[in-house]
Design a protein around this motif. Structure first.
Motif, PDB file in Angstrom:
ATOM      1  N   LYS A  33     -91.875  78.998 -20.125  1.00 62.22           N
ATOM      2  CA  LYS A  33     -91.216  78.702 -19.498  1.00 62.22           C
ATOM      3  C   LYS A  33     -90.525  77.429 -19.508  1.00 62.22           C
ATOM      4  N   MET A  34     -89.786  76.749 -18.214  1.00 64.10           N
ATOM      5  CA  MET A  34     -89.010  75.702 -18.891  1.00 64.10           C
ATOM      6  C   MET A  34     -88.605  74.909 -17.472  1.00 64.10           C
ATOM      7  N   GLY A  35     -88.506  73.467 -17.688  1.00 60.15           N
ATOM      8  CA  GLY A  35     -88.459  72.612 -16.628  1.00 60.15           C
ATOM      9  C   GLY A  35     -87.334  71.301 -16.309  1.00 60.15           C
ATOM     10  N   TRP A  36     -87.229  70.979 -15.537  1.00 62.86           N
ATOM     11  CA  TRP A  36     -86.463  69.988 -16.099  1.00 62.86           C
ATOM     12  C   TRP A  36     -86.621  68.422 -14.728  1.00 62.86           C
ATOM     13  N   PHE A  37     -87.101  67.320 -15.676  1.00 56.93           N
ATOM     14  CA  PHE A  37     -87.326  66.187 -15.344  1.00 56.93           C
ATOM     15  C   PHE A  37     -86.152  65.334 -15.511  1.00 56.93           C
ATOM     16  N   ARG A  38     -86.255  64.400 -15.149  1.00 57.01           N
ATOM     17  CA  ARG A  38     -85.724  62.965 -14.799  1.00 57.01           C
ATOM     18  C   ARG A  38     -86.840  61.339 -14.902  1.00 57.01           C
TER      19      ARG A  38
END
Length: 127
Positions: A33-38
């Motif tokens: 599973k993939m995610g984007w954070f900042r």
């Protein structure tokens, strides 16, 4: 173990669009599973969006709903973050992340759940 290499980002004006890419290698991409954070200067890392293994289920933070879209191409071992209608408050270092241990339909949205991270890419939105 998966390695993540990011591309995209840069300096844009408010209202513009950008697409970030995150290419994976070293493991079977479709098992993550993939995610984007900042993370903005002086602030904690913030969840942006995540996607399940097949790509049919996504979850976005309220702050980006209707503007950002996460997607993936398992055949290309790549996850994307399409960012539209960018605002100055979107300025941050953006990081992609991979997670392999959660089961079923659950989509992880906290940074501590993710095991592997990209190198980060700067997105700066001027007003």
């Amino acid at each position: 173990q998966v390695q993540l290499v990011q591309s995209g980002g840069g300096l844009v004006q408010a209202g513009d669009s950008l697409r970030l890419s995150c290419a994976a290698s070293g493991a079977t991409f479709s098992t993550y599973k993939m995610g984007w954070f900042r993370q903005a200067p002086g602030k904690e890392r913030e969840f942006v969006a995540a996607i399940n293994r097949s790509g049919w289920s996504t979850y976005n933070a309220d702050s980006v709903k209707g503007r950002f879209t996460i997607s993936r191409e398992n055949a290309k071992n790549t996850v994307y973050l399409q960012m539209n209608s960018l605002k100055p408050e979107d300025t941050a270092v953006y990081l992609c992340a991979a997670e392999s241990s959660s089961l079923g339909y659950y989509i992880p949205i906290t940074s501590r759940e993710y095991d592997y991270w990209g190198q980060g890419t700067q997105v700066t939105v001027s007003s």
